[in-house]
Motif scaffolding. Structure first.
Motif, mmCIF file in Angstrom:
data_model
loop_
_atom_site.group_PDB
_atom_site.id
_atom_site.type_symbol
_atom_site.label_atom_id
_atom_site.label_comp_id
_atom_site.label_asym_id
_atom_site.label_seq_id
_atom_site.Cartn_x
_atom_site.Cartn_y
_atom_site.Cartn_z
ATOM 1 N N VAL A 471 172.333 167.555 79.144
ATOM 2 C CA VAL A 471 171.915 166.889 78.276
ATOM 3 C C VAL A 471 172.666 166.110 77.848
ATOM 4 N N GLY A 472 173.118 165.138 76.859
ATOM 5 C CA GLY A 472 173.718 164.619 76.445
ATOM 6 C C GLY A 472 173.639 163.678 75.334
ATOM 7 N N GLY A 473 174.156 162.828 75.047
ATOM 8 C CA GLY A 473 174.384 162.077 73.783
ATOM 9 C C GLY A 473 173.290 160.981 73.130
ATOM 10 N N ASP A 474 172.688 161.130 74.245
ATOM 11 C CA ASP A 474 171.382 159.342 74.228
ATOM 12 C C ASP A 474 170.309 160.167 72.937
ATOM 13 N N TRP A 475 169.434 159.275 72.826
ATOM 14 C CA TRP A 475 168.357 159.150 71.187
ATOM 15 C C TRP A 475 167.823 158.368 71.299
ATOM 16 N N TYR A 476 166.002 158.346 71.260
ATOM 17 C CA TYR A 476 165.521 157.058 70.883
ATOM 18 C C TYR A 476 164.813 158.306 69.518
ATOM 19 N N ASP A 477 163.956 157.200 68.736
ATOM 20 C CA ASP A 477 162.811 157.416 67.762
ATOM 21 C C ASP A 477 162.606 156.585 66.595
ATOM 22 N N VAL A 478 160.880 157.040 66.771
ATOM 23 C CA VAL A 478 159.979 156.085 65.935
ATOM 24 C C VAL A 478 159.814 156.339 64.617
ATOM 25 N N ILE A 479 160.487 155.749 63.450
ATOM 26 C CA ILE A 479 160.204 156.160 61.920
ATOM 27 C C ILE A 479 158.968 155.372 60.996
ATOM 28 N N ALA A 480 157.820 155.720 60.840
ATOM 29 C CA ALA A 480 156.880 155.276 59.866
ATOM 30 C C ALA A 480 157.460 155.041 58.618
ATOM 31 N N LEU A 481 157.385 153.995 58.121
ATOM 32 C CA LEU A 481 157.818 153.235 56.843
ATOM 33 C C LEU A 481 157.152 152.909 56.272
ATOM 34 N N SER A 482 157.015 152.052 55.060
ATOM 35 C CA SER A 482 156.556 151.871 53.825
ATOM 36 C C SER A 482 155.506 150.583 54.346
ATOM 37 N N ALA A 483 154.133 149.971 53.961
ATOM 38 C CA ALA A 483 153.432 149.518 53.923
ATOM 39 C C ALA A 483 153.216 148.997 55.571
ATOM 40 N N GLU A 484 152.833 149.695 56.887
ATOM 41 C CA GLU A 484 152.853 149.900 58.077
ATOM 42 C C GLU A 484 153.448 149.886 59.120
ATOM 43 N N ARG A 485 155.121 149.387 58.356
ATOM 44 C CA ARG A 485 156.336 149.393 59.116
ATOM 45 C C ARG A 485 156.671 150.430 59.877
ATOM 46 N N VAL A 486 157.251 149.880 60.784
ATOM 47 C CA VAL A 486 157.959 150.527 61.566
ATOM 48 C C VAL A 486 159.281 150.698 62.246
ATOM 49 N N ALA A 487 159.985 151.780 62.708
ATOM 50 C CA ALA A 487 161.482 151.697 62.810
ATOM 51 C C ALA A 487 161.551 151.983 64.641
ATOM 52 N N LEU A 488 161.736 151.560 64.695
ATOM 53 C CA LEU A 488 162.303 151.598 66.787
ATOM 54 C C LEU A 488 163.840 151.430 66.583
ATOM 55 N N VAL A 489 164.490 152.974 67.118
ATOM 56 C CA VAL A 489 165.621 153.566 67.338
ATOM 57 C C VAL A 489 166.560 153.816 68.278
ATOM 58 N N VAL A 490 166.864 153.415 69.075
ATOM 59 C CA VAL A 490 167.227 153.754 70.585
ATOM 60 C C VAL A 490 168.839 153.560 69.958
ATOM 61 N N GLY A 491 170.108 154.787 70.616
ATOM 62 C CA GLY A 491 171.680 154.993 70.383
ATOM 63 C C GLY A 491 171.778 156.031 71.446
ATOM 64 N N ASP A 492 173.385 155.894 71.621
ATOM 65 C CA ASP A 492 173.889 156.457 73.026
ATOM 66 C C ASP A 492 175.134 157.726 72.318
ATOM 67 N N VAL A 493 175.625 157.679 72.205
ATOM 68 C CA VAL A 493 177.155 158.798 71.965
ATOM 69 C C VAL A 493 178.161 159.332 73.131
ATOM 70 N N VAL A 494 179.109 158.060 73.200
ATOM 71 C CA VAL A 494 180.068 158.341 74.283
ATOM 72 C C VAL A 494 179.923 160.040 74.595
ATOM 73 N N GLY A 495 179.318 160.079 76.256
ATOM 74 C CA GLY A 495 179.734 161.839 76.887
ATOM 75 C C GLY A 495 178.733 162.210 76.788
ATOM 76 N N HIS A 496 178.790 163.007 77.165
ATOM 77 C CA HIS A 496 178.230 164.646 78.142
ATOM 78 C C HIS A 496 177.876 165.343 78.038
ATOM 79 N N GLY A 497 176.909 165.892 76.683
ATOM 80 C CA GLY A 497 177.456 167.696 77.392
ATOM 81 C C GLY A 497 176.572 168.159 75.616
ATOM 82 N N VAL A 498 177.062 169.715 75.364
ATOM 83 C CA VAL A 498 176.439 169.774 74.538
ATOM 84 C C VAL A 498 176.773 169.682 72.874
ATOM 85 N N ALA A 499 178.227 169.008 72.903
ATOM 86 C CA ALA A 499 179.083 168.712 71.898
ATOM 87 C C ALA A 499 177.964 167.237 71.336
#
Length: 825
Positions: A471-499
């Motif tokens: 497990v780690g702190g990297d993530w991604y997401d796809v979010i539907a916004l209004s008017a057919e727009r879309v938000a693309l998100v990628v993030g990285d929490v420094v470190g690895h592990g459950v916390a």
């Protein structure tokens, strides 16, 4: 020759010896401050490249004032040549950084002898801010020198050999025993070890070099060619290089040679106890324990099979089987509750081992299982209980292909080894449980399914960093916004592990909440920065947030400490937006930079974390170049392989430009093969909303606007064959337009978008946000937005560069949805 300054007596410890007799103000103040200490003062004029010092400094260095050489070469002549390079490097660093420095090194006095000194100083800057001189102090370190001499004296005359070697394999110390073994006819200090080691020690050099390279201790027994005696050579890495300790073990080797073959075999089996302990300490899962135990238990005893069972509340489970036919292991796992099979694990109930030395003995002991020897192809067995922390865990069954006798010593050794296996099994069971929970946590925190949106075709992957927890702190997401727009998100929490995974979940939830507020990317990162700062002072995260609008093909992005996305144009050209990533969240100072562009249809947006492209032998720039090369190669190949006359492959993963985002994501994961960091990858192929699916009208700023809006809606929905939505849509649009006429200011625009939902937008030039309020029974108004919320799938407000837009979304009834698809395709 140097001359003393005029304000102090000649040849006094505080006399100032300089190349020109001058003393700067900084040097004079510093010298007076040190007047009562047993410390010398000195100054280096950087521009003239000359040294000046007081009498105490010369006294410590053992230099006659009459022979004082103010050039740096004069000081370098008394410094120990082995210490001179790093001393010069430290002083150069201080000048470059305009700061302080302090070093300890050896001085060889002209009159003889060697002492340790400590030199410290600081850089003096001129009016222009550039270094003009360095002022410092020097004093003798008698304690360090005495300690070194004491250690050298002890090592010099001890019975074992001792050698110290620097990083260039040059001898820096050798005691009398080592000099004798090396056979040096002169002082070996400064000589390379390989020039003195006798020939005949074939693999000694290779093993010592391996020990240095791996930072591990090497324990080698060699027969020295000169005296033909056996020595134990222990080489241990040290900060200064390597130390080698040679111990005469000739007598021990002779005694070992005199032992019988049986005794040597028993000793070798016992030695495996330590090997098994180390190996089991590295076993993580229960299956790892089975494989490790088989690897270290079966060969020493000549055994041919191993089974490990876990028993809990009378229920048995076969954890692993090695050396048995696959059909037999499957049968045992399936028939555990059958007649007599449980008796094989009787040691777990009695906590006593059972040893069966032949097939005949097995049949006599377990007549109901007389078929076991034949189908298992085994002739002898040791049934060992596995007990850890006083609790029975299961049983280990060691089997032999031939009849086997179990001497007393062997039985005791097997029981001891079974205890080690039991302890490892208990740790592994806890790990498996924690591992399962960690995986469940990771799966719950990341999106389970990506949304299917008309604006983009997406694929995503997450690869954990550490085998220990995955497990780690990297993530991604796809979010539907209004008017057919879309938000693309990628993030990285420094470190690895459950916390870190839990922190990632908090940030992902915050991003979705902020996205629902229709905030621009830079403002969203600003709020995330506040959230990260409140979590912990040493907590950091990076993030990339992109908003893509399929109507005008606009793409707006902001990032905080994160790699820029790769943009792949339809022809295969790859580019990275030119934007400064800045500090990560938690250390950033908003506002964040924003980049806006327009993308051609069927472009690819590739969002990733640094774990995908960066590793120990590949830096960030090389990783981005490798990513661009692979993207170009794969995109060109995919588009060349698309079938003529059509692009879609029927499974929903190929875009209309022939790009299979899922296949491309799998290919890009090859970049992570050498990386130890976790990685997240998100690929989006952009689409453009067709003009016939958009309708826009300008409305007048008076009461007739609502009626005109209803007429426009009625006509367009009839054209789109969405008649069942006409009545509801008229009500929604009337309320939104009437609200603008009463409470806002124009111009008023109405826009309808047919996508996966029906969107209606009413825009005006006001920044006032409509809010639902609770109306009393006697209020004549205040219920309009309640009606909007009740009739729509969702609604909200979005601020624009000219004002705001109030939007509502409606889902298509099944029949209308089919009609809409017919119109679209």
């Amino acid at each position: 020759m140097a001359r003393p300054s005029e304000d102090t007596p000649a040849r006094h410890p505080r006399t100032w010896y300089s190349y020109d007799g001058a003393e700067t103000t900084a040097a004079r103040l510093f010298r007076r401050a040190m007047a009562r200490a047993r410390t010398g003062c000195w100054e280096w004029n950087i521009r003239a490249n000359m040294l000046a010092c007081d009498g105490r400094s010369l006294e410590i260095l053992g230099v006659d004032p009459a022979r004082f050489d103010p050039r740096p070469e004069g000081w370098a002549a008394v410094a120990h040549p082995d210490d001179l390079p790093w001393v010069l490097a430290e002083m150069g660093r201080a000048v470059h950084e305009r700061g302080l420095f302090g070093v300890e090194y050896r001085v060889r006095r002209p009159a003889g002898g060697e002492i340790w000194v400590r030199v410290s100083g600081h850089v003096v800057l001129g009016d222009n801010g550039e270094p003009v001189s360095v002022v410092g102090a020097i004093h003798e370190m008698r304690t360090v020198q005495a300690a070194h001499e004491s250690i050298r004296s002890v090592l010099r005359y001890m019975g074992d050999g001792f050698i110290a070697i620097d990083h260039d394999w040059k001898i820096t110390f050798a005691n009398a025993k080592a000099e004798h073994l090396l056979g040096a006819d002169r002082n070996p200090l400064g000589s390379r070890l390989w020039d003195l080691v006798p020939t005949g020690l074939h693999d000694l050099e290779a093993r010592l070099r391996t020990a240095v390279a791996e930072g591990m201790t090497a324990d080698i027994e060699v027969r020295w060619p000169s005296d033909r005696r056996w020595y134990r050579l222990v080489a241990a890495p040290a900060p200064s290089g390597l130390t080698i300790h040679l111990t005469d073990i000739n007598d021990r080797r002779r005694r070992e040679a005199e032992r019988s073959a049986a005794e040597r075999a028993a000793a070798e089996r016992t030695a495996r106890l330590a090997d098994l302990t180390i190996a089991l300490s590295e076993a993580l899962t229960m299956q790892d324990v089975v494989e490790t135990a088989a690897r270290h238990l079966l060969p020493p005893f000549g055994a041919g099979g191993l089974q490990i069972w876990e028993v809990d509340d009378g229920e048995g489970r076969l954890i692993g089987s090695v050396g048995y036919p696959a059909e037999f292991s499957a049968y045992m796992a399936r028939e555990y509750t059958g007649a007599g099979v449980q008796n094989l694990l009787e040691p777990i109930t009695r906590r006593e081992p059972t040893f069966v030395e032949s097939a005949e003995e097995f049949i006599a002991e377990y007549p109901e299982l007389a078929y076991i020897p034949q189908i298992s192809r085994k002739e002898a067995w040791a049934f060992l209980p596995l007990i850890a922390s006083g609790h029975p865990l299961g049983a280990a069954i060691i089997a032999f292909d031939e009849p086997h006798a179990f001497p007393r010593e062997e039985r005791d050794l097997l029981l001891t080894l079974a205890g080690l296996v039991a302890q490892a099994l208990e740790r592994a069971r806890l790990y498996d449980d924690a591992h399962r929970r960690a995986q469940e946590l990771q799966q719950d925190l990341l999106p389970r399914d990506l949304p299917e949106l008309p604006g983009v075709t997406v694929a995503a992957r997450y690869v954990p960093a550490e085998k220990e927890m995955e497990v780690g702190g990297d993530w991604y997401d796809v979010i539907a916004l209004s008017a057919e727009r879309v938000a693309l998100v990628v993030g990285d929490v420094v470190g690895h592990g459950v916390a870190e995974a839990a922190a990632m979940g908090r940030l992902r939830t915050a991003v979705r909440t902020l996205a629902d507020l229709e905030l621009p990317p830079d403002e969203i990162l600003g709020h995330l920065n506040d959230i990260v700062s409140e979590i912990s002072d040493d907590f950091y995260a990076t993030c990339l947030y992109i908003v893509y609008d399929p109507i005008d093909r606009s793409c707006v992005l902001s990032l905080a400490g994160h790699p820029p996305p790769a943009v792949v144009l339809p022809g295969g050209t790859v580019c990275f937006p030119s934007v400064d990533p800045g500090p990560p969240l938690g250390a950033a100072d908003p506002p964040f930079a924003t980049v806006s562009t327009h993308l051609p249809e069927h472009s690819l947006l590739v969002l990733y974390t640094d774990g995908l492209i960066e590793c120990a032998d590949r830096d960030f720039e090389e990783g981005m170049a490798g990513l661009a090369h692979m993207l170009t190669e794969r995109v060109v190949q995919m588009r060349a392989d698309r079938p003529p006359g059509g692009d879609a492959d029927g499974d929903g993963t190929a875009s209309s430009a022939g790009i299979d985002c899922d296949a491309l994501a799998e290919d890009l994961l090859l970049l992570k093969r050498d990386s130890t960091d976790d990685a997240a990858l998100l690929i989006a192929c952009t689409h453009v909303t067709r003009p016939e699916d958009i309708a826009v009208w300008r409305l007048p700023e008076d009461a007739i606007a609502a009626a005109l809006a209803r007429d426009h809606v009625r006509g367009k929905l009839a054209e789109w064959r969405l008649d069942s939505l006409i009545m509801t849509t008229e009500l929604l649009v009337s309320e939104l337009v009437g609200n603008v006429v009463r409470h806002a200011k124009g111009p008023i625009d109405l826009r309808m978008i047919r996508g996966n939902v029906l969107t209606c937008e009413v825009s005006d030039a006001s920044l006032t946000t409509p809010r639902i309020r609770r109306a009393s029974d006697y209020d004549e108004g205040g219920r309009g937005l309640q009606l909007v919320a009740a009739l729509s799938h969702r609604w909200g407000t979005r601020y624009t560069s000219t004002g705001k837009s109030i939007w509502v979304e409606q889902t298509f009834p099944p029949a209308d949805a089919l009609d809409s698809l017919d119109q679209t395709f």
